[in-house]
Design a protein around this motif. Structure first.
Motif, PDB file in Angstrom:
ATOM      1  N   LYS A  20      -6.127  -8.885  -6.555  1.00 57.48           N
ATOM      2  CA  LYS A  20      -5.114  -8.389  -7.489  1.00 57.48           C
ATOM      3  C   LYS A  20      -5.389  -6.923  -7.844  1.00 57.48           C
ATOM      4  O   LYS A  20      -4.475  -6.098  -7.844  1.00 57.48           O
ATOM      5  N   GLU A  21      -6.650  -6.597  -8.119  1.00 53.51           N
ATOM      6  CA  GLU A  21      -7.008  -5.214  -8.443  1.00 53.51           C
ATOM      7  C   GLU A  21      -6.710  -4.281  -7.269  1.00 53.51           C
ATOM      8  O   GLU A  21      -6.218  -3.167  -7.471  1.00 53.51           O
ATOM      9  N   ARG A  23      -4.448  -4.738  -4.911  1.00 54.41           N
ATOM     10  CA  ARG A  23      -2.987  -4.617  -4.808  1.00 54.41           C
ATOM     11  C   ARG A  23      -2.467  -3.632  -5.834  1.00 54.41           C
ATOM     12  O   ARG A  23      -1.650  -2.761  -5.519  1.00 54.41           O
ATOM     13  N   GLN A  24      -2.963  -3.734  -7.058  1.00 52.34           N
ATOM     14  CA  GLN A  24      -2.524  -2.820  -8.105  1.00 52.34           C
ATOM     15  C   GLN A  24      -2.958  -1.381  -7.802  1.00 52.34           C
ATOM     16  O   GLN A  24      -2.204  -0.444  -8.035  1.00 52.34           O
ATOM     17  N   LYS A  25      -4.154  -1.224  -7.263  1.00 58.42           N
ATOM     18  CA  LYS A  25      -4.631   0.111  -6.877  1.00 58.42           C
ATOM     19  C   LYS A  25      -3.718   0.719  -5.809  1.00 58.42           C
ATOM     20  O   LYS A  25      -3.485   1.928  -5.799  1.00 58.42           O
ATOM     21  N   THR A  29       3.733  -4.344  -5.680  1.00 55.83           N
ATOM     22  CA  THR A  29       4.030  -5.589  -6.376  1.00 55.83           C
ATOM     23  C   THR A  29       3.556  -6.739  -5.492  1.00 55.83           C
ATOM     24  O   THR A  29       3.259  -6.550  -4.297  1.00 55.83           O
ATOM     25  N   ARG A  84       4.843   0.580  -7.293  1.00 57.67           N
ATOM     26  CA  ARG A  84       4.781   0.436  -8.748  1.00 57.67           C
ATOM     27  C   ARG A  84       3.828   1.445  -9.363  1.00 57.67           C
ATOM     28  O   ARG A  84       2.913   1.927  -8.719  1.00 57.67           O
ATOM     29  N   ASP A  86       1.121   1.832 -12.451  1.00 60.66           N
ATOM     30  CA  ASP A  86       0.352   1.074 -13.461  1.00 60.66           C
ATOM     31  C   ASP A  86       0.008   1.962 -14.626  1.00 60.66           C
ATOM     32  O   ASP A  86      -0.290   3.062 -14.555  1.00 60.66           O
TER      33      ASP A  86
END
Length: 86
Positions: A20-21, A23-25, A29, A84, A86
């Protein structure tokens, strides 16, 4: 957008929360990453779940290799134009 292979040296397999980290980096989405790995958003959510959850799924090795490549800067031709923030 490089074409070099991923650098796997020094990396160990990542767990669900690290996925998850990562993907967010990458600014993606769950749906965008699911599309890139030819999966679906539900499977992506399950790969990011706490492994103690009954519907959690392990990340397939191919996903790990792709995440490494994306973190190393490689981008496929179908990389999303908008990612996206963050």
């Amino acid at each position: 957008r490089g074409l070099r292979p991923p650098t796997l040296q020094g990396r160990t397999k990542i767990d669900n929360m690290q996925l998850k980290e990562a993907r967010q980096k990458l600014g993606l989405t769950q749906k965008q990453l699911a599309d890139l790995i030819e999966s679906d958003p539900l499977s992506m959510r399950r790969m990011e779940m706490d492994p103690k959850h009954s519907t959690a799924r392990k990340m397939p090795p191919r996903v790990w290799r792709l995440i490494c490549a994306y973190l190393d800067g490689w981008r496929p031709a179908d990389w999303p134009e908008t990612t996206r923030k963050d």
